[in-house]
Design a protein around this motif. Structure first.
Motif, short mmCIF file in Angstrom:
data_model
loop_
_atom_site.label_atom_id
_atom_site.label_comp_id
_atom_site.label_asym_id
_atom_site.label_seq_id
_atom_site.Cartn_x
_atom_site.Cartn_y
_atom_site.Cartn_z
N HIS A 160 0.83 -1.20 0.00
CA HIS A 160 0.00 0.00 0.00
C HIS A 160 0.87 1.26 0.00
O HIS A 160 0.58 2.24 -0.71
CB HIS A 160 -0.93 -0.01 1.21
N ARG A 163 2.34 1.70 -3.44
CA ARG A 163 1.35 2.21 -4.40
C ARG A 163 1.27 3.73 -4.34
O ARG A 163 1.23 4.41 -5.39
CB ARG A 163 -0.01 1.59 -4.10
N ILE A 175 -0.97 -5.30 -8.93
CA ILE A 175 -0.37 -6.17 -7.91
C ILE A 175 -0.78 -7.62 -8.09
O ILE A 175 -1.88 -7.92 -8.59
CB ILE A 175 -0.76 -5.68 -6.49
N TRP A 263 -6.71 -4.22 -6.05
CA TRP A 263 -6.18 -3.58 -4.84
C TRP A 263 -7.19 -3.64 -3.70
O TRP A 263 -6.81 -3.77 -2.53
CB TRP A 263 -5.79 -2.14 -5.13
N LEU A 266 -6.83 -6.79 -1.54
CA LEU A 266 -5.51 -7.15 -1.04
C LEU A 266 -5.50 -7.43 0.45
O LEU A 266 -4.85 -8.39 0.91
CB LEU A 266 -4.51 -6.04 -1.38
#
Length: 353
Positions: A160, A163, A175, A263, A266
């Motif tokens: 995170h 990103r 990802i 995302w 995740l």
């Protein structure tokens, strides 16, 4: 006695093609949950995922990680097309770090993937550049590698943060799980820079992440300096250094798969749940999270500006893998705890006694 052999009919864009499969009942993953996964089941898997697999890994030089007798047997890598490679398996001549040039396998159709399974391939390792321009990557790739004392949850936190860094640099990250304990972050990029530049961009992103998360992330190459942190493996961005491709199985007991993620999912995923047996249903349920990965490639200009900024602030080149030739500006290739300063010059070369 002749080995058992079956013929698999594979749907290619050019029409159906028959591919022979020897030893179809050989257990590739003998201890998989639900019973052994055979070579025939692996051949079926790669056909079911061929579309998204080729979207991520096709039209690229690829190294095949092969196992003679399942994942517990002898393993080796194939880069060059072996004698007798069929004409539906493509190849491209690439330049390796030594300067040597040689053809390397390229997979462009489902039958070629099944052929790779027939050759006892388990893990597929694609380059980050295309066969049409092997010297300039179309992806910036970052491997988030948990060190002893950390786990997948720690890699999620680092992902995170990464990103945010990459978006600030004007890139859009995608990802996937590694199929093991880590995470892979890919950013599609314009193929305008060679591998060394892209590696420097990865180092710049890693250093920025490390500044923001010093207790959780490290770019230290030497294991003795990493501590209980997530290692940003910048050297995976080098020429001829690869990681398991999207939808590639891994040579682990339960046949886990390197799996593209959204995302938003995740934080809650269990990477062990993504296997050769579960991925086809996942694709049917949610589609391919990487379907549009190459639709809007970005540029690494900002990251290269950060690299130059860091150079100006005294942060130099980072170590290269041991099989690489000594690179300009590279620090000494010796563990810091074993380094004797008098034995090395300012360029990182050993001083001969």
């Amino acid at each position: 006695m002749a080995s058992e052999r079956v013929t698999v009919t594979v749907a290619d864009p050019e029409g159906d093609r028959e591919v022979d499969l020897s030893s179809p009942n050989r257990a590739v993953w003998p201890d998989a949950e639900g019973g052994p996964i055979t070579k025939a089941e692996l051949a079926e898997y790669v056909q079911l995922v061929a579309g998204p697999f080729l979207n991520a890994n096709g039209n690229r030089p690829v190294s095949l990680q092969r196992f003679r007798d399942g994942i517990g047997g002898e393993e080796f890598f194939s880069k060059n097309p072996p004698k007798g490679t069929p004409d539906y398996v493509d190849a491209v001549t690439v330049t390796y770090n030594s300067g040597r040039r040689h053809p390397q396998i390229v997979l462009n159709r489902p039958s070629a993937i099944v052929w790779a399974v027939q050759m006892n391939t388990v893990v597929f390792h694609p380059w980050s550049s295309l066969a049409t321009d092997t010297d300039n990557p179309v992806e910036l790739r970052i491997d988030l590698d948990p060190q002893p004392g950390t786990d997948f949850a720690d890699a999620v936190v680092a992902a995170h943060g990464l990103r945010e860094v990459l978006r600030e640099a004007g890139l859009e990250p995608f990802i996937k799980t590694s199929g093991n304990r880590g995470l892979h972050v890919f950013c599609p990029i314009e193929p305008e820079h060679e591998f060394l530049d892209v590696r420097h961009a990865v180092i710049a992103a890693g250093r920025e992440l490390e500044r923001r998360m010093p207790d959780q992330v490290t770019t230290n190459w030497w294991k003795e300096e990493r501590g209980k942190r997530i290692f940003v493996d910048f050297n995976q961005a080098n020429r001829d250094r690869t990681m398991a491709g999207a939808y590639s199985p891994r040579a682990l007991p339960n046949a886990t798969v390197a799996t593209p993620l959204l995302w938003d999912e995740l934080d809650d995923v269990d990477p062990a749940a993504f296997t050769v047996r579960s991925i086809p249903q996942r694709l049917a349920d949610i589609g391919d999270p990487w379907a549009e990965i190459q639709s809007a490639p970005g540029r690494i200009d900002t990251l290269l500006e950060w690299w130059e900024r860091d150079l100006g602030n005294g942060l130099g080149e980072m170590p290269f893998p041991p099989e690489f030739p000594k690179m300009p500006g590279e620090p000494p290739r010796v563990q810091p705890s074993k380094k004797v300063a008098a034995n090395w010059d300012e360029e990182g070369n050993r001083v001969e006694e």
